[in-house]
Design a protein around this motif. Sequence first.
Motif, PDB file in Angstrom:
ATOM      1  N   TYR A 130       1.055  -1.304  -0.110  1.00  0.00           N
ATOM      2  CA  TYR A 130       0.046  -0.078   0.066  1.00  0.00           C
ATOM      3  C   TYR A 130       0.919   1.298   0.200  1.00  0.00           C
ATOM      4  CZ  TYR A 130      -3.206   3.594   1.739  1.00  0.00           C
ATOM      5  OH  TYR A 130      -4.153   4.594   1.889  1.00  0.00           O
ATOM      6  N   THR A 131       1.965   1.256   0.747  1.00  0.00           N
ATOM      7  CA  THR A 131       2.760   2.561   0.863  1.00  0.00           C
ATOM      8  C   THR A 131       4.042   2.171   1.447  1.00  0.00           C
ATOM      9  OG1 THR A 131       3.012   4.776   1.739  1.00  0.00           O
ATOM     10  CG2 THR A 131       2.007   3.075   3.261  1.00  0.00           C
ATOM     11  N   VAL A 132       5.120   2.900   1.381  1.00  0.00           N
ATOM     12  CA  VAL A 132       6.481   2.633   1.586  1.00  0.00           C
ATOM     13  C   VAL A 132       6.899   4.077   2.002  1.00  0.00           C
ATOM     14  CG1 VAL A 132       8.783   2.191   1.156  1.00  0.00           C
ATOM     15  CG2 VAL A 132       7.040   0.695   0.197  1.00  0.00           C
ATOM     16  N   PHE A 133       7.297   4.217   3.297  1.00  0.00           N
ATOM     17  CA  PHE A 133       7.470   5.898   3.675  1.00  0.00           C
ATOM     18  C   PHE A 133       8.586   5.764   4.954  1.00  0.00           C
ATOM     19  CE2 PHE A 133       4.072   4.283   5.956  1.00  0.00           C
ATOM     20  CZ  PHE A 133       4.304   4.763   7.321  1.00  0.00           C
ATOM     21  N   LYS A 134       9.276   6.968   5.177  1.00  0.00           N
ATOM     22  CA  LYS A 134      10.028   7.132   6.377  1.00  0.00           C
ATOM     23  C   LYS A 134       9.346   7.768   7.381  1.00  0.00           C
ATOM     24  CE  LYS A 134      14.398   8.777   8.174  1.00  0.00           C
ATOM     25  NZ  LYS A 134      15.887   9.468   7.950  1.00  0.00           N
ATOM     26  N   ASP A 135       8.813   7.245   8.529  1.00  0.00           N
ATOM     27  CA  ASP A 135       8.330   7.701   9.637  1.00  0.00           C
ATOM     28  C   ASP A 135       9.157   8.592  10.544  1.00  0.00           C
ATOM     29  OD1 ASP A 135       5.392   7.825  10.929  1.00  0.00           O
ATOM     30  OD2 ASP A 135       6.828   7.293  12.389  1.00  0.00           O
ATOM     31  N   LEU A 157      12.911  -0.559   9.740  1.00  0.00           N
ATOM     32  CA  LEU A 157      13.486  -1.121   8.489  1.00  0.00           C
ATOM     33  C   LEU A 157      14.782  -0.259   8.142  1.00  0.00           C
ATOM     34  CD1 LEU A 157      10.671  -2.358   6.206  1.00  0.00           C
ATOM     35  CD2 LEU A 157      11.715  -3.737   7.816  1.00  0.00           C
ATOM     36  N   ALA A 158      15.736  -0.981   7.307  1.00  0.00           N
ATOM     37  CA  ALA A 158      16.813  -0.362   6.848  1.00  0.00           C
ATOM     38  C   ALA A 158      16.341   0.473   5.581  1.00  0.00           C
ATOM     39  CB  ALA A 158      18.000  -1.153   6.192  1.00  0.00           C
ATOM     40  N   GLU A 159      17.194   1.459   5.120  1.00  0.00           N
ATOM     41  CA  GLU A 159      16.872   2.479   3.956  1.00  0.00           C
ATOM     42  C   GLU A 159      16.534   1.598   2.587  1.00  0.00           C
ATOM     43  OE1 GLU A 159      17.891   6.430   1.713  1.00  0.00           O
ATOM     44  OE2 GLU A 159      19.243   5.475   3.347  1.00  0.00           O
ATOM     45  N   ASN A 160      17.153   0.477   2.592  1.00  0.00           N
ATOM     46  CA  ASN A 160      16.966  -0.248   1.202  1.00  0.00           C
ATOM     47  C   ASN A 160      15.720  -1.082   1.123  1.00  0.00           C
ATOM     48  OD1 ASN A 160      18.186  -1.962   3.390  1.00  0.00           O
ATOM     49  ND2 ASN A 160      19.513  -3.117   1.795  1.00  0.00           N
ATOM     50  N   VAL A 161      14.765  -0.749   1.181  1.00  0.00           N
ATOM     51  CA  VAL A 161      13.554  -1.125   1.161  1.00  0.00           C
ATOM     52  C   VAL A 161      13.437  -1.719  -0.457  1.00  0.00           C
ATOM     53  CG1 VAL A 161      11.003  -1.074   1.111  1.00  0.00           C
ATOM     54  CG2 VAL A 161      12.483   0.033   3.093  1.00  0.00           C
ATOM     55  N   THR A 162      12.887  -2.986  -0.469  1.00  0.00           N
ATOM     56  CA  THR A 162      13.094  -3.799  -1.807  1.00  0.00           C
ATOM     57  C   THR A 162      11.691  -3.597  -2.680  1.00  0.00           C
ATOM     58  OG1 THR A 162      12.770  -6.051  -0.899  1.00  0.00           O
ATOM     59  CG2 THR A 162      15.204  -5.200  -1.154  1.00  0.00           C
ATOM     60  N   VAL A 163      10.680  -2.933  -1.838  1.00  0.00           N
ATOM     61  CA  VAL A 163       9.287  -2.929  -2.531  1.00  0.00           C
ATOM     62  C   VAL A 163       8.940  -1.714  -2.707  1.00  0.00           C
ATOM     63  CG1 VAL A 163       8.494  -5.248  -2.082  1.00  0.00           C
ATOM     64  CG2 VAL A 163       8.233  -3.462  -0.553  1.00  0.00           C
ATOM     65  N   THR A 177      14.952  -5.061   5.074  1.00  0.00           N
ATOM     66  CA  THR A 177      16.046  -5.573   6.224  1.00  0.00           C
ATOM     67  C   THR A 177      15.868  -5.057   7.414  1.00  0.00           C
ATOM     68  OG1 THR A 177      17.953  -4.234   5.356  1.00  0.00           O
ATOM     69  CG2 THR A 177      17.764  -6.766   4.275  1.00  0.00           C
ATOM     70  N   VAL A 178      16.421  -5.734   8.446  1.00  0.00           N
ATOM     71  CA  VAL A 178      16.334  -5.331   9.883  1.00  0.00           C
ATOM     72  C   VAL A 178      17.138  -4.111  10.054  1.00  0.00           C
ATOM     73  CG1 VAL A 178      16.547  -5.998  12.341  1.00  0.00           C
ATOM     74  CG2 VAL A 178      15.284  -7.370  10.781  1.00  0.00           C
TER      75      VAL A 178
END
Length: 212
Positions: A130-135, A157-163, A177-178
């Motif tokens: 649905y969404t990918v963001f930095k909170d 999560l780490a910055e390298n989100v894969t989706v 990744t954690v």
Amino acid sequence: MSKKFKFSRSFGKKGYYIALILCAAAIGISGYVYFRNASQTGEPQLNSPNGVVTPGDDVQAGVTLPTDSTEPIKRPRPIGKPLAGNTVKDYAMDCLSYNETTRDWRVHNGIDIAAEAGTTVCAAAPGTVYTVFKDDTMGYTVVIRHEGGYATQYASLAENVTVEAGDVVKMGDAIGTVANTALLESAQGDHLHFSVTYNDQPMNPAAFLAMG
């Protein structure tokens, strides 16, 4: 005044009250017949029959959905833990939990799973990102919506989100990744903050995983 006139006047008053009584009785009988017929013909009631929760019903925080319904509840299949690791902090929405970072007591809408930095985090169930963001407080976050009104959220999560938003994922697909990007939980070290909602209401992730 004649006796005939007095009799008519007296009868008229009595007739008026008799008519009122008869009308009230008729209304009462009609109401009784209506509700009796309604219960026999099975008119829809405000509450769910037999206490069964359907996808449109509200589910309070921490409540496990029933599994003995004659009408199956739509839910994601399959369901699995987003990563291997120990739960270091439990779900707490009906009580206060101590936060080591802020050093105060507050609710906790998910579970925290400890793991080494870089450990792969997977989708807990099939769905659509649905969404990918930095909170600002929970760090890099991914939200996935699933069948039946469920949604899972993966934070810290780490910055390298894969989706990215719109991606269709299966249970077990890597999404990130954690790390330790959740400023609100930084004292816990590297971990995944995993939370679940049902119809946009908080749900105990342990109850969600138990449905798998």
